[in-house]
Design a protein around this motif. Structure first.
Motif, PDB file in Angstrom:
ATOM      1  N   VAL A  96     141.358  88.142  15.395  1.00 31.52           N
ATOM      2  CA  VAL A  96     141.431  87.482  14.091  1.00 31.52           C
ATOM      3  C   VAL A  96     140.375  86.384  14.003  1.00 31.52           C
ATOM      4  O   VAL A  96     139.718  86.219  12.961  1.00 31.52           O
TER       5      VAL A  96
ATOM      6  N   THR B  63     137.039  88.103  13.343  1.00 27.91           N
ATOM      7  CA  THR B  63     136.909  88.606  11.969  1.00 27.91           C
ATOM      8  C   THR B  63     136.799  87.464  10.969  1.00 27.91           C
ATOM      9  O   THR B  63     136.115  87.598   9.946  1.00 27.91           O
TER      10      THR B  63
ATOM     11  N   HIS C  52     142.420  86.265   6.333  1.00 26.16           N
ATOM     12  CA  HIS C  52     142.663  86.366   7.769  1.00 26.16           C
ATOM     13  C   HIS C  52     143.533  85.226   8.281  1.00 26.16           C
ATOM     14  O   HIS C  52     144.092  85.317   9.369  1.00 26.16           O
TER      15      HIS C  52
END
Length: 103
Positions: free
Chosen positions: A61, A64, A77
């Motif tokens: 995470v 990203t 996110h």
């Protein structure tokens, strides 16, 4: 004749009268059940695997989010990170949660 003798020798203690006012079996709550050490080993391995998955999830995470920040979409996110952190909190307090539910 030996089969009958063996059957009687196994069944005779069950027919014996119990001692007055007491439980004849092993003490309740003393010691671990058979196979408890193996079960603890499996739980230990499961704990390590799940903790590793949480760390990996946070890293994914975070990566990203770093890539998405260039595009302006890092907000979506953040909820994924929240879910992963909630999972980490639940995993970390699993024994306490189970203890509360069983009492």
């Amino acid at each position: 004749m030996t089969v009958l003798h063996t059957a009687i020798s196994y069944l005779a203690p069950m027919a014996a009268s119990p001692s007055p006012g007491g439980y004849n079996g092993p003490a309740i709550g003393t010691g671990s059940p058979p196979g408890a050490q193996k079960f603890s080993t499996v739980l230990g391995w499961a704990s390590w695997v799940v903790s590793g998955m949480c760390v990996l999830g946070i890293l994914i995470v975070g990566g990203t989010m770093a890539v998405a920040s260039r595009r302006g979409g890092a907000g979506e996110h953040a909820s994924a990170l929240g879910w992963i952190l909630a999972a980490c909190a639940i995993i970390g307090s699993a024994t306490t949660i189970v203890g509360i539910m069983m009492s």
